[in-house]
Each structure stands twice: as structure tokens, then as C-alpha cells.
Scaffold this motif. Structure first.
Motif, PDB file in Angstrom:
ATOM      1  N   ALA A 139      51.218 -34.555 -38.086  1.00  0.00           N
ATOM      2  CA  ALA A 139      50.788 -35.919 -38.372  1.00  0.00           C
ATOM      3  C   ALA A 139      51.435 -36.434 -39.656  1.00  0.00           C
ATOM      4  O   ALA A 139      51.683 -35.679 -40.598  1.00  0.00           O
ATOM      5  CB  ALA A 139      49.272 -35.961 -38.505  1.00  0.00           C
ATOM      6  N   HIS A 140      51.708 -37.703 -39.680  1.00  0.00           N
ATOM      7  CA  HIS A 140      52.180 -38.395 -40.874  1.00  0.00           C
ATOM      8  C   HIS A 140      51.109 -39.413 -41.247  1.00  0.00           C
ATOM      9  O   HIS A 140      50.927 -40.417 -40.565  1.00  0.00           O
ATOM     10  CB  HIS A 140      53.504 -39.120 -40.605  1.00  0.00           C
ATOM     11  CG  HIS A 140      54.621 -38.200 -40.248  1.00  0.00           C
ATOM     12  ND1 HIS A 140      55.279 -37.431 -41.177  1.00  0.00           N
ATOM     13  CD2 HIS A 140      55.173 -37.895 -39.051  1.00  0.00           C
ATOM     14  CE1 HIS A 140      56.207 -36.713 -40.574  1.00  0.00           C
ATOM     15  NE2 HIS A 140      56.157 -36.975 -39.274  1.00  0.00           N
ATOM     16  N   LEU A 141      50.390 -39.131 -42.316  1.00  0.00           N
ATOM     17  CA  LEU A 141      49.342 -40.040 -42.760  1.00  0.00           C
ATOM     18  C   LEU A 141      49.943 -41.038 -43.740  1.00  0.00           C
ATOM     19  O   LEU A 141      50.692 -40.665 -44.641  1.00  0.00           O
ATOM     20  CB  LEU A 141      48.211 -39.262 -43.424  1.00  0.00           C
ATOM     21  CG  LEU A 141      47.536 -38.188 -42.579  1.00  0.00           C
ATOM     22  CD1 LEU A 141      46.530 -37.417 -43.405  1.00  0.00           C
ATOM     23  CD2 LEU A 141      46.871 -38.814 -41.373  1.00  0.00           C
ATOM     24  N   LYS A 142      49.607 -42.284 -43.587  1.00  0.00           N
ATOM     25  CA  LYS A 142      50.132 -43.332 -44.462  1.00  0.00           C
ATOM     26  C   LYS A 142      48.987 -43.839 -45.326  1.00  0.00           C
ATOM     27  O   LYS A 142      48.020 -44.404 -44.818  1.00  0.00           O
ATOM     28  CB  LYS A 142      50.713 -44.461 -43.624  1.00  0.00           C
ATOM     29  CG  LYS A 142      51.575 -45.380 -44.393  1.00  0.00           C
ATOM     30  CD  LYS A 142      52.836 -45.633 -43.580  1.00  0.00           C
ATOM     31  CE  LYS A 142      53.695 -46.617 -44.319  1.00  0.00           C
ATOM     32  NZ  LYS A 142      54.964 -46.083 -44.671  1.00  0.00           N
ATOM     33  N   VAL A 143      49.089 -43.635 -46.636  1.00  0.00           N
ATOM     34  CA  VAL A 143      48.096 -44.091 -47.596  1.00  0.00           C
ATOM     35  C   VAL A 143      48.779 -45.130 -48.476  1.00  0.00           C
ATOM     36  O   VAL A 143      49.505 -44.790 -49.411  1.00  0.00           O
ATOM     37  CB  VAL A 143      47.546 -42.919 -48.444  1.00  0.00           C
ATOM     38  CG1 VAL A 143      46.502 -43.411 -49.426  1.00  0.00           C
ATOM     39  CG2 VAL A 143      46.985 -41.831 -47.548  1.00  0.00           C
ATOM     40  N   GLY A 144      48.566 -46.386 -48.159  1.00  0.00           N
ATOM     41  CA  GLY A 144      49.254 -47.459 -48.883  1.00  0.00           C
ATOM     42  C   GLY A 144      50.749 -47.369 -48.626  1.00  0.00           C
ATOM     43  O   GLY A 144      51.209 -47.418 -47.499  1.00  0.00           O
ATOM     44  N   GLN A 145      51.540 -47.235 -49.688  1.00  0.00           N
ATOM     45  CA  GLN A 145      52.987 -47.085 -49.580  1.00  0.00           C
ATOM     46  C   GLN A 145      53.405 -45.618 -49.523  1.00  0.00           C
ATOM     47  O   GLN A 145      54.573 -45.310 -49.355  1.00  0.00           O
ATOM     48  CB  GLN A 145      53.669 -47.768 -50.766  1.00  0.00           C
ATOM     49  CG  GLN A 145      53.434 -49.257 -50.838  1.00  0.00           C
ATOM     50  CD  GLN A 145      54.087 -49.981 -49.669  1.00  0.00           C
ATOM     51  OE1 GLN A 145      55.074 -49.529 -49.096  1.00  0.00           O
ATOM     52  NE2 GLN A 145      53.512 -51.116 -49.294  1.00  0.00           N
ATOM     53  N   LEU A 146      52.449 -44.720 -49.661  1.00  0.00           N
ATOM     54  CA  LEU A 146      52.735 -43.287 -49.717  1.00  0.00           C
ATOM     55  C   LEU A 146      52.548 -42.659 -48.340  1.00  0.00           C
ATOM     56  O   LEU A 146      51.511 -42.831 -47.697  1.00  0.00           O
ATOM     57  CB  LEU A 146      51.799 -42.617 -50.727  1.00  0.00           C
ATOM     58  CG  LEU A 146      51.971 -41.127 -50.939  1.00  0.00           C
ATOM     59  CD1 LEU A 146      53.329 -40.835 -51.560  1.00  0.00           C
ATOM     60  CD2 LEU A 146      50.865 -40.605 -51.812  1.00  0.00           C
ATOM     61  N   THR A 147      53.561 -41.935 -47.887  1.00  0.00           N
ATOM     62  CA  THR A 147      53.467 -41.212 -46.628  1.00  0.00           C
ATOM     63  C   THR A 147      53.202 -39.746 -46.938  1.00  0.00           C
ATOM     64  O   THR A 147      53.970 -39.103 -47.645  1.00  0.00           O
ATOM     65  CB  THR A 147      54.767 -41.338 -45.819  1.00  0.00           C
ATOM     66  OG1 THR A 147      55.004 -42.721 -45.564  1.00  0.00           O
ATOM     67  CG2 THR A 147      54.657 -40.588 -44.520  1.00  0.00           C
ATOM     68  N   VAL A 148      52.094 -39.243 -46.405  1.00  0.00           N
ATOM     69  CA  VAL A 148      51.727 -37.843 -46.607  1.00  0.00           C
ATOM     70  C   VAL A 148      52.095 -37.087 -45.345  1.00  0.00           C
ATOM     71  O   VAL A 148      51.592 -37.375 -44.263  1.00  0.00           O
ATOM     72  CB  VAL A 148      50.223 -37.701 -46.904  1.00  0.00           C
ATOM     73  CG1 VAL A 148      49.857 -36.243 -47.104  1.00  0.00           C
ATOM     74  CG2 VAL A 148      49.834 -38.532 -48.100  1.00  0.00           C
ATOM     75  N   ARG A 149      52.960 -36.117 -45.488  1.00  0.00           N
ATOM     76  CA  ARG A 149      53.392 -35.319 -44.343  1.00  0.00           C
ATOM     77  C   ARG A 149      52.649 -34.000 -44.366  1.00  0.00           C
ATOM     78  O   ARG A 149      52.638 -33.301 -45.364  1.00  0.00           O
ATOM     79  CB  ARG A 149      54.896 -35.093 -44.417  1.00  0.00           C
ATOM     80  CG  ARG A 149      55.430 -34.461 -43.180  1.00  0.00           C
ATOM     81  CD  ARG A 149      56.918 -34.474 -43.184  1.00  0.00           C
ATOM     82  NE  ARG A 149      57.345 -33.749 -41.996  1.00  0.00           N
ATOM     83  CZ  ARG A 149      58.578 -33.565 -41.681  1.00  0.00           C
ATOM     84  NH1 ARG A 149      59.531 -34.058 -42.436  1.00  0.00           N
ATOM     85  NH2 ARG A 149      58.897 -32.906 -40.598  1.00  0.00           N
ATOM     86  N   MET A 150      52.042 -33.648 -43.248  1.00  0.00           N
ATOM     87  CA  MET A 150      51.201 -32.454 -43.173  1.00  0.00           C
ATOM     88  C   MET A 150      51.929 -31.256 -42.568  1.00  0.00           C
ATOM     89  O   MET A 150      51.305 -30.290 -42.196  1.00  0.00           O
ATOM     90  CB  MET A 150      49.958 -32.751 -42.322  1.00  0.00           C
ATOM     91  CG  MET A 150      49.157 -33.941 -42.791  1.00  0.00           C
ATOM     92  SD  MET A 150      48.580 -33.740 -44.453  1.00  0.00           S
ATOM     93  CE  MET A 150      47.292 -32.583 -44.183  1.00  0.00           C
ATOM     94  N   ALA A 151      53.226 -31.315 -42.427  1.00  0.00           N
ATOM     95  CA  ALA A 151      53.976 -30.236 -41.777  1.00  0.00           C
ATOM     96  C   ALA A 151      53.891 -28.955 -42.599  1.00  0.00           C
ATOM     97  O   ALA A 151      53.965 -28.968 -43.819  1.00  0.00           O
ATOM     98  CB  ALA A 151      55.424 -30.641 -41.592  1.00  0.00           C
ATOM     99  N   THR A 152      53.738 -27.858 -41.902  1.00  0.00           N
ATOM    100  CA  THR A 152      53.692 -26.545 -42.541  1.00  0.00           C
ATOM    101  C   THR A 152      54.776 -25.673 -41.934  1.00  0.00           C
ATOM    102  O   THR A 152      55.427 -26.043 -40.964  1.00  0.00           O
ATOM    103  CB  THR A 152      52.317 -25.875 -42.314  1.00  0.00           C
ATOM    104  OG1 THR A 152      52.138 -25.675 -40.914  1.00  0.00           O
ATOM    105  CG2 THR A 152      51.193 -26.727 -42.857  1.00  0.00           C
ATOM    106  N   THR A 153      54.954 -24.505 -42.512  1.00  0.00           N
ATOM    107  CA  THR A 153      55.947 -23.585 -41.955  1.00  0.00           C
ATOM    108  C   THR A 153      55.498 -23.021 -40.621  1.00  0.00           C
ATOM    109  O   THR A 153      56.320 -22.534 -39.858  1.00  0.00           O
ATOM    110  CB  THR A 153      56.200 -22.428 -42.937  1.00  0.00           C
ATOM    111  OG1 THR A 153      54.958 -21.768 -43.193  1.00  0.00           O
ATOM    112  CG2 THR A 153      56.782 -22.955 -44.233  1.00  0.00           C
ATOM    113  N   ALA A 154      54.227 -23.087 -40.351  1.00  0.00           N
ATOM    114  CA  ALA A 154      53.704 -22.542 -39.094  1.00  0.00           C
ATOM    115  C   ALA A 154      53.388 -23.657 -38.102  1.00  0.00           C
ATOM    116  O   ALA A 154      52.441 -23.560 -37.328  1.00  0.00           O
ATOM    117  CB  ALA A 154      52.461 -21.713 -39.366  1.00  0.00           C
ATOM    118  N   GLY A 155      54.164 -24.726 -38.108  1.00  0.00           N
ATOM    119  CA  GLY A 155      53.917 -25.847 -37.194  1.00  0.00           C
ATOM    120  C   GLY A 155      54.006 -25.440 -35.740  1.00  0.00           C
ATOM    121  O   GLY A 155      53.213 -25.884 -34.910  1.00  0.00           O
TER     122      GLY A 155
END
Length: 164
Positions: A47-63
Motif C-alpha cells: 500500500a501507498h498511503l498519502k498523508v497530505g503531500q507525503l507518500t508513505v510507502r509500506m513496502a518491506t523486504t518480505a513483501g
């Protein structure tokens, strides 16, 4: 043909009763919770969460591991529905995959997928099919069956038999 025609209501009632009987003959809620638990476990690491102008990427090495665990949980949920004879195996595998998802998949889909899958696996282990209804004793003598009413009638419901 009006919206209140008895034909439409009878068809809806027929399918609703068929679904109720189908749902009562298998671990329905266990399968549903297991499938719902697999969705956040498989989705949240990508998932790519968008908080205002900031994109938080939740990718891990164990995707990839998270995706595999999520797909397996969804498959086990469907297995509980359509092959309820293997409900014990599916329940144990669901619980193990839910536990493995904690370190692999962002705390098991932020504990949402973990808890749903854990409860679904527990429900699958606890579910047992109802006993089949026996024919009522028509000879006129009293039956020793505790589910037989004094009139000799038995009532069959989705989860077993009850006194009529």
C-alpha cells in the motif's frame, strides 16, 4: 407485475433459506473471517498511503512473503467453505500462517489480519457438523431420544435437532 408480487417474494425466500441451510452445514464464519484476515496481510505491504503531500510507502523486504501468506489464507477460507471435511487442517494452517504473518507482514497486517485469521482458525477448529436427524418413532412407544418430543416429532435445524 408489481414489486409486491408473491412470485418474487417466494423466490427470494427460497434462495435465502437455501443459503441459510448451506451456511449452517459448514464453518461459514470461520471461512469468512479467514478470508477477511488474508486481505490486509496481502495488501498492506504494497500500500501507498498519502498523508497530505507525503507518500508513505509500506513496502518491506518480505513483501512477497506477505502476498503468499495472504493468498494462502484466502485459499484456506475458501477451503473451509467448500471442503469442510478438512476443517481441522485448515484451522491449524490458518493459525500457523497468522502467527507467521506477525514478523513477515507488518505485524500481521497491523494486527487486523492477524486477529481475524486467528479467530477464523479457532472457529474452524471448534466447528462440528450437526448430528443428522433420525426418523421419528411411529410405533406409538416412547422414544429414548432426548430430541424426540412426546408427540414423536423431531425438528431439524441447521445446527442440529431440537425438541418440536
Amino acid at each position: 407485475m408489481s414489486a409486491e408480487s408473491p412470485g418474487q417474494r417466494d423466490r427470494i425466500k427460497y434462495w435465502r433459506l437455501r443459503f441459510h441451510g448451506w451456511r449452517g452445514s459448514r464453518p461459514f464464519w470461520a471461512g469468512l473471517l479467514t478470508m477477511l484476515g488474508g486481505v490486509p496481510i496481502a495488501y498492506l505491504p504494497y500500500a501507498h498511503l498519502k498523508v497530505g503531500q507525503l507518500t508513505v510507502r509500506m513496502a518491506t523486504t518480505a513483501g512477497a512473503g506477505s502476498l503468499i501468506i495472504g493468498v494462502l489464507l484466502i485459499t484456506l477460507g475458501l477451503t473451509m467453505w467448500y471442503h469442510h471435511i478438512v476443517r481441522v487442517f485448515a484451522g491449524v494452517a490458518t493459525i500457523l500462517l497468522a502467527l507467521v504473518s506477525i514478523p513477515v507482514s507488518n505485524l500481521g497486517g497491523f494486527m487486523i489480519g492477524f486477529l481475524l485469521s486467528l479467530v477464523g482458525g479457532g472457529l474452524s477448529l471448534a466447528w462440528a457438523p450437526g448430528a443428522p436427524a433420525e426418523k421419528a418413532d411411529t410405533s406409538g412407544t416412547a422414544s429414548d431420544d432426548p430430541f424426540t418430543a412426546p408427540s414423536g416429532n423431531t425438528v431439524e435445524v441447521a445446527g442440529g435437532r431440537h425438541r418440536g
